[in-house]
Design an enzyme around this catalytic site. Structure first.
Site, PDB file in Angstrom:
ATOM      1  CE1 TYR A 125    -107.082  16.597  26.433  1.00  0.00           C
ATOM      2  CE2 TYR A 125    -107.884  18.843  26.599  1.00  0.00           C
ATOM      3  CZ  TYR A 125    -106.892  17.941  26.252  1.00  0.00           C
ATOM      4  OH  TYR A 125    -105.706  18.394  25.726  1.00  0.00           O
TER       5      TYR A 125
ATOM      6  CG  ASN B 173    -104.746  17.442  29.519  1.00  0.00           C
ATOM      7  OD1 ASN B 173    -103.839  17.463  30.332  1.00  0.00           O
ATOM      8  ND2 ASN B 173    -104.817  16.520  28.586  1.00  0.00           N
TER       9      ASN B 173
ATOM     10  CE  LYS C 298    -106.965  13.716  23.339  1.00  0.00           C
ATOM     11  NZ  LYS C 298    -106.631  14.696  22.292  1.00  0.00           N
TER      12      LYS C 298
ATOM     13  CD  GLN D 237    -102.041  14.149  30.680  1.00  0.00           C
ATOM     14  OE1 GLN D 237    -101.260  13.221  30.589  1.00  0.00           O
ATOM     15  NE2 GLN D 237    -102.033  15.169  29.841  1.00  0.00           N
TER      16      GLN D 237
ATOM     17  CG  HIS E 109    -110.792  15.742  20.128  1.00  0.00           C
ATOM     18  ND1 HIS E 109    -110.158  16.736  20.836  1.00  0.00           N
ATOM     19  CD2 HIS E 109    -112.114  15.922  20.323  1.00  0.00           C
ATOM     20  CE1 HIS E 109    -111.068  17.484  21.441  1.00  0.00           C
ATOM     21  NE2 HIS E 109    -112.264  17.018  21.151  1.00  0.00           N
TER      22      HIS E 109
ATOM     23  CE  LYS F 256    -100.126  20.235  18.050  1.00  0.00           C
ATOM     24  NZ  LYS F 256     -99.886  19.458  19.229  1.00  0.00           N
TER      25      LYS F 256
END
Length: 182
Positions: free
Chosen positions: A130, A48, A70, A46, A117, A168
């Site tokens: 990333y 991002n 990552k 993936q 991270h 969060k």
């Protein structure tokens, strides 16, 4: 590509060679064979890309399930990037690493699975990209407080101002209470 081991177990910095002239530049930012040989990770699944303004702090994040490694870099601007080793079996468990990643220095940091991270934007804006070793799985995401005194991270806060945080991240847990890895 220059590869540098860091003080934290399994964490490496990749620095591509940049070839430039009056027309611009070229650099090879990723080679699967070199990456796998260096990290042991077979695939990244993936990509991002985020853009943030100065003073934004994202993190310190990790996933308990579908744990992600990552490979992080900055394509515009600069950030102060931080990782925390959460692997209890590691000799660098609980240790942190902070470094500047920028479009100028072209450094890429490999953050292995088992690390928290985060990054803080020091330039006017920054674009952060990333590659991940597993898919985003928000049901198991954890956030550790960016300013946990036990970690003692020396964030380079612009003008000493408090960072802008997501909801969060404002209610993240302390390192002492955070779920860890074996």
């Amino acid at each position: 590509m220059q590869i540098t081991q860091t003080a934290l177990n399994d964490v490496v910095i990749f620095e591509p060679k940049v070839f430039g002239d009056e027309r611009g530049f070229f650099m090879e930012t990723f080679r699967a064979d070199v990456f796998t040989q260096t990290t042991g990770v077979e695939s990244l699944v993936q990509d991002n890309h985020s853009k943030s303004r100065q003073g934004i702090l994202r993190g310190l994040h990790y996933q308990l399930e579908h744990t992600q490694g990552k490979l992080v870099r900055v394509t515009q601007g600069s950030v102060f990037d931080v990782i925390v080793d959460l692997r209890q079996s590691s000799s660098t468990y609980g240790h942190t690493l902070g470094l500047e990643l920028s479009a100028k220095n072209n450094k890429q940091l490999w953050v292995p699975p088992g690390f928290a991270h985060g990054f803080y934007v020091t330039s006017e804006t920054a674009e952060f990209v990333y590659k991940c070793s597993d898919y985003y799985y928000p049901q198991s995401e954890v956030s550790i407080l960016w300013n946990d005194p036990a970690l003692g991270i020396d964030w380079p806060l612009v003008n000493g101002n408090q960072p802008a945080l997501s909801e969060k991240d404002q209610v993240g847990c302390l390192f002492a209470n955070a779920p860890k890895f074996a």
